[in-house]
Write a protein that holds these residues in place. Structure first.
Motif: not given
Length: 540
Positions: A139-161
């Motif tokens: 997850q991104p740190g406080p007040n930070s935007k997610p990194s590319k690997p973190q976003e990749a993890t999110l979107y992979t899980g989200l669209y696998a669902i």
């Protein structure tokens, strides 16, 4: 039912008598690949397992749909607007992809295998998001935007669902109906009614129990409970393996449809009458044949009568499908504007204040209550068939039509209530009770029960055996397209009304908006759509 579509004049012609494929007439098999025995395989017991699984699966889907907004905001640090759009896109994609899940189920896998594979995919997506929600390194740190690997993890899980949900919703209702006697249409109708009941019951649990857990134990508990619940659903479904009956997939229906069209175009210069005469089709049958131009495809030796009928049947379903989209635009209002109305209305019930997220409980309770009542009245007022048995007086097409009429009525009631609410707030500074929304919830709840339940039954019963999952998926696609078109209508309404003074739905204050006029517009559009539906239903 399965043989109905191929029992046509084509199958009676000498030319085609030996050309009929076994796509429609394939026998159901047991898990050993042997012919299924009615006493041991299928039946109400097997289809009941499907209803139990649907309760758990839909609870997981809807509870996460509501939980995702909090997760995106608090853990991934996306803005509120982006978080809301991501959830909307997730749900829209899930429903749209059902047509792909249905295609896989009809073409390459049995419906049982399709469910197992796609439910496992959904479960893996949930596990991935659960891991990310628990591991701060993902997850991104406080007040930070997610990194590319973190976003990749999110979107992979989200669209696998999303992909998993699509396959599950396409295969599960068709698999359940496969277990029943297709010669008993009343039994098929009852199954889809109780399947819809299970879908709503899962939604009710998501809107009450899961929301309470998220608010009191923390939103991250939703992921953990969802993983366990979906695992249980997968196990329950798999346990029915010995008693299920299966139908082998018949290959790609889209390639067969393409082949029919290509052959019809290739032979377009051949006189239609000449082609039909060469095939021995009688004049009386020619006059009653729909989409006769496709008959030219039969000049090709590679095209069978079954493939012609399959193509015609699927094309015949499309106008009915298109006529139900506008009704789902009305349903979208329950998730958007109706919730906004509820936020600024009196939500107190004695000393208890109804949570905004639980406003969806009202239509769900109405839908749940309407199913037993519907079944009761069907049994009470069922009409007699020639064989002496009772038939459903609300045939699917009539049932859908009644649902579309109630959708128009619901928008009329919504416009009147919003006009009353707005006048009371602006003129008298009075906040009226949220229970005034009960009228639109009541009418839309019954409308959804009649329309979606009728669509599931109609598309399954009328579709060729080789396209039943894909055809049933049209019901879910209609829901998705209705939500997308609702957004388009809001944009168009604001654009047009803005040119004449003030946008109907501009700003964040409903007291100074004209939501009542937007509801009136939806009422008029749904009435026009009803007339369009009646036209196509009579021609079907």
């Amino acid at each position: 039912m399965g043989a109905k579509k191929t029992d046509t004049h084509f199958s009676n012609t000498p030319f085609m008598a030996n050309e009929m494929s076994n796509i429609e007439y394939g026998e159901f098999e047991n898990w050993r690949g042997e012919k299924a025995e009615p006493a041991k395989h299928g039946g109400v017991r097997a289809s009941s397992i499907v209803c139990v699984v649907e309760v758990l699966e839909n609870m997981v889907f809807l509870s996460n749909a509501t939980n995702f907004v909090a997760y995106f905001l608090k853990s991934i640090h996306y803005p509120a607007a982006q978080s809301a759009n991501m959830v909307t896109n997730f749900m829209g994609t899930s429903f749209l992809l059902t047509i792909f899940g249905g295609f896989i189920s009809d073409s390459f896998l049995t419906r049982f295998k399709t469910f197992i594979i796609f439910c496992t995919l959904e479960l893996l997506g949930l596990i991935l998001l659960t891991i990310q929600a628990q591991d701060h390194r993902l997850q991104p740190g406080p007040n930070s935007k997610p990194s590319k690997p973190q976003e990749a993890t999110l979107y992979t899980g989200l669209y696998a669902i999303a992909a998993g949900v699509a396959g599950v919703k396409a295969a599960l209702p068709a698999h359940g109906a496969d277990q029943l006697d297709h010669g008993n249409q009343r039994l098929i109708s009852a199954f889809f009614n109780w399947f819809f009941f299970s879908l709503c019951f899962g939604g009710l649990i998501a809107s009450t129990v899961m929301i309470w857990i998220e608010e009191n134990l923390g939103w991250n508990w939703s992921f953990k409970i969802s993983v366990v619940t979906l695992s249980v659903a997968l196990c329950i479904f798999a346990m029915g393996f010995p008693i299920y009956r299966f139908k082998r997939p018949g290959g790609s229906p889209l390639s067969r449809i393409y082949k029919v069209f290509a052959s019809a175009i290739q032979n377009r210069k051949v006189s239609l009458s000449e082609a039909e005469n060469r095939l021995g089709i009688s004049g009386e049958m020619r006059n009653h044949e729909k989409l006769r131009f496709l008959n030219n495809a039969l000049i090709s030796d590679s095209i069978t009568a079954t493939e012609i009928e399959e193509t015609k049947t699927f094309l015949g379903l499309l106008p009915i499908f298109a006529s139900t989209i506008m009704m789902n635009c009305c349903l979208a209002q329950l998730m958007t504007f109706s919730v906004q109305q509820g936020n600024i209305m009196n939500r107190s019930l004695n000393k208890f204040k109804i949570p905004t997220q639980s406003l969806s409980v009202f239509p769900l309770i109405i839908m749940l209550a309407s199913i037993p009542l519907y079944e009761y009245f069907v049994g009470l007022f069922g009409i007699k068939s020639n064989s002496g048995g009772k038939l459903n007086m609300f045939q699917p097409l009539r049932r859908i039509g009644l649902g579309l009429a109630l959708a128009s009525g619901s928008m009329a009631a919504a416009a009147i209530v919003e006009s009353k609410r707005r006048a009371a707030a602006n003129d008298d500074n009075v906040i009226i009770s949220v229970f005034w929304l009960g009228w639109q919830y009541l009418l839309l709840g019954i409308s959804d029960m009649l329309t979606l339940g009728g669509m599931l039954e109609f598309f399954y019963s009328e579709a060729p055996d080789s396209m039943r999952s894909m055809s049933t998926a049209l019901s879910w696609c209609s829901t998705s397209m209705g939500y997308f078109i609702s957004s388009v209508l809001v944009t168009i309404s604001n654009s047009v009304s803005g040119h004449f003074g003030k946008e109907w739905l501009g700003g964040n204050d409903l007291n100074h908006a004209r939501l009542d006029l937007f509801y009136t517009l939806l009422c008029i559009l749904n009435f026009i759509n009803l007339l369009n539906y009646i036209f196509w239903a009579k021609r079907y």
